[in-house]
Design a protein around this motif. Sequence first.
Motif, PDB file in Angstrom:
ATOM      1  N   ASP A 191       2.335  10.701   1.858  1.00  0.00           N
ATOM      2  CA  ASP A 191       1.712   9.458   1.425  1.00  0.00           C
ATOM      3  C   ASP A 191       1.648   9.431  -0.102  1.00  0.00           C
ATOM      4  O   ASP A 191       1.667  10.470  -0.749  1.00  0.00           O
ATOM      5  CB  ASP A 191       0.287   9.379   1.997  1.00  0.00           C
ATOM      6  N   LYS A 242       2.900  13.088   7.549  1.00  0.00           N
ATOM      7  CA  LYS A 242       1.829  12.430   6.801  1.00  0.00           C
ATOM      8  C   LYS A 242       2.072  12.332   5.306  1.00  0.00           C
ATOM      9  O   LYS A 242       1.133  12.381   4.531  1.00  0.00           O
ATOM     10  CB  LYS A 242       0.511  13.206   6.975  1.00  0.00           C
ATOM     11  N   GLY A 302     -10.778  11.938   3.030  1.00  0.00           N
ATOM     12  CA  GLY A 302     -12.063  11.252   3.107  1.00  0.00           C
ATOM     13  C   GLY A 302     -13.247  12.169   2.865  1.00  0.00           C
ATOM     14  O   GLY A 302     -14.282  11.738   2.413  1.00  0.00           O
ATOM     15  N   GLU A 358      -9.308  13.883  -2.850  1.00  0.00           N
ATOM     16  CA  GLU A 358      -8.085  13.585  -3.595  1.00  0.00           C
ATOM     17  C   GLU A 358      -6.867  13.505  -2.681  1.00  0.00           C
ATOM     18  O   GLU A 358      -5.925  12.772  -2.942  1.00  0.00           O
ATOM     19  CB  GLU A 358      -7.859  14.657  -4.675  1.00  0.00           C
ATOM     20  N   GLY A 372      -6.917  12.402   0.288  1.00  0.00           N
ATOM     21  CA  GLY A 372      -7.030  11.269   1.194  1.00  0.00           C
ATOM     22  C   GLY A 372      -7.613  11.601   2.558  1.00  0.00           C
ATOM     23  O   GLY A 372      -7.481  10.826   3.500  1.00  0.00           O
ATOM     24  N   ARG A 402      -0.687   8.520  -3.186  1.00  0.00           N
ATOM     25  CA  ARG A 402      -2.099   8.289  -3.490  1.00  0.00           C
ATOM     26  C   ARG A 402      -2.227   7.245  -4.610  1.00  0.00           C
ATOM     27  O   ARG A 402      -1.256   6.998  -5.338  1.00  0.00           O
ATOM     28  CB  ARG A 402      -2.761   9.612  -3.925  1.00  0.00           C
TER      29      ARG A 402
END
Lengths: 415, 415
Positions: free
Chosen positions: A99, A97, B380, B376, B378, A101
């Motif tokens: 990623d 995961k 949610g 922050e 991600g 931001r």
Amino acid sequence: MTILETQGLAAKNASRILAVADTAQKNGALEAVASALLARQGDILSANAMDLAAAREAGMRQSLQDRLALDENRIAGIVEGVRQVCALPDPIGAVTKMDKRPNGLIIGRRRVPLGVIGIIYEARPNVTVDAAALCLKSGNAVILRGGKEAFHSNEMLVRIMRDALESALLPRDCVSLVMDVSRESAAGLMNLTGYLDVLIPRGGAGLIRSVVENARVPVIQTGVGVCHVYVHEKADLQMGAEIIYNAKTSRPSVCNAAECLLVDRAVARDFLPMAWAFLKNKGVELRGCPETRAILGEVVIPAAAGDWDTEFGDYILAVKVVGGEDEAIHFINAHGTGHSESIVTADYFAAQRFLDEVDAAAVYVNASTRFTDGFEFGLGAEIGISTQKMHARGPMGLEELTSSKYIVYGTGQIR
Amino acid sequence: MTILETQGLAAKNASRILAVADTAQKNGALEAVASALLARQGDILSANAMDLAAAREAGMRQSLQDRLALDENRIAGIVEGVRQVCALPDPIGAVTKMDKRPNGLIIGRRRVPLGVIGIIYEARPNVTVDAAALCLKSGNAVILRGGKEAFHSNEMLVRIMRDALESALLPRDCVSLVMDVSRESAAGLMNLTGYLDVLIPRGGAGLIRSVVENARVPVIQTGVGVCHVYVHEKADLQMGAEIIYNAKTSRPSVCNAAECLLVDRAVARDFLPMAWAFLKNKGVELRGCPETRAILGEVVIPAAAGDWDTEFGDYILAVKVVGGEDEAIHFINAHGTGHSESIVTADYFAAQRFLDEVDAAAVYVNASTRFTDGFEFGLGAEIGISTQKMHARGPMGLEELTSSKYIVYGTGQIR
């Protein structure tokens, strides 16, 4: 600092080094362990003989003596187990995961060892090596607290493993044994907060309950299995009889064996005699509800209330006639231990509903509960079967001995 | 059965229904909760006014009164939070790793709810709704045990949510409040084995310690953060000063705020005055090692031994000069709480080593520790930040509120 705290600190320090060891180094250590166990099997057998002599003198039950005893074949099996763990993929280091931001931070989740794992178990020396190998491969230091009846065997096995670790340039304290086998040391391990990241009890219901009730460190609850086979009205009855026979009798002492048969009223009169034709071959004792007795007669002992919640671990089976899937699912969720549950049915919707609504680590359609096992599930190995819902559920392989760490690459971001 | 056991059983029964509710139904319930909170805000504010009056009378600290107080804006914020959770993807039902074994068994791992989640927290009514919304979306029943000072507010919020659940055809007992706010009820929740699948304490260090020490149910330990910023000798010093200023002062009361600055000896004489030029703007109190004092002089209070292990939660910063990355990593692993740790460096190898060897939920390069947060990262939303290694580590979003279940499709396999 107590002796146990000193041992915990040593394990924690060792775990820091082991956590960043690469795969080749961990595999080298496992190969060194395997070779050393073979090379020093004379020492192992001598130590085991001391334990066995004491066990005989103390009048230990024969089945327990069998679990305690080592011979050349068993040592070969243990060594083979270490080599199998060595051959498994390294679970550590994978990043999932990752990623970027909106603020430019690159955030990934990396798989890391748990740290220091404690294992409390009974007098089974094979567990000493199995557990250490799994912990080592997954980058975890381990503190072993085996049953006192296996102390000499464990002490020798651990000494050999520590020597092998040293020869592979890893800290000896990656594997250590609690030398004090009193009840106090078990309690000490359960309260070794600050050093132990997780404690795994392996053994009977009494041991597990004691750990769950007394531990302040995080625990993974393993093992107790009151498993059901439910023969639905649309079942292939021949298949149902073969499955309950296998689930009950192929190895009745293990946690994934069935303890209770549920059968729909619509097929009970046809099915129960078919099942009994199998089960009687192994002399299985049936403890049944009144309807079961009405069908099968005097071979069925009346079930007592407690029988519906008992892990017999023996050639004993509770049997109950139910009114349909509603009642079966409700009964299983009320009396099961959340281990392994199976429905036998040819009905698509009944199968899917059972998978949805039964709350257990493993839910089966048309198969024996006996498959709940790390090897059978393709995990390659297992350290136990979790019956709790946190962290890991069902067979625990190498991945279940890991945690995660977020890694964040920035370029000066502030919030 | 005690009142709490009755409540536990009701929650467990409700959880069975919620676990198989589809996304539309759960979202419908969340929307009903959001609407009802807005429609009944007069009731909420009246209940909150009772709590506030009692708090003032009892002489509650102003900062705690602020956390307890609700107004129209805060209710709007709470409602907005519920709608954000509603908009997140449903974490339940995904099947990972499904595979066909050599014997023909098809084995998959399905994501399922944990079951019943207990939450113990302080007098913050917003947590009541936030936590319930996250549990609902992830298919879990929740038993809330909020601080007694917020009892009337919580009671009204929970009543509104239960009404909304009923209007959406879900069981009221998906959300319930422990009505007894004595210490005994907290202890009872910690020992509600058989009903609670996990207990999450949210609050200060004292609450969390008490839960970890006393709970027999599985616990997820959250929150305590003694976080470090380490300025490496190859750091961009201006970036380092901005990062420590942000990490310390942007919100000093939260767990991802920095409590300790480490700086390499090679750059300490240049860096510390730059950092101080920022920090003095917020009146930060420095507690430093002798070298720090030698460089910055009288503005630095001599650090006491306990200062290296303290979550100040205030405008106080411990400062230590170190000999290099070895010492910094060792110090962080010895004194940190495994929450969030950051290195500031332009050196590639120093950065990678820090990411590898520092043992924490979130490890940063060139960024403020303040980013450790579900939004922050991600996710949610978040229900807390785990500082343990089992089950979940770091910010916990909806996926961290789930467990798994193996589903097995057979065709009559026996073993």
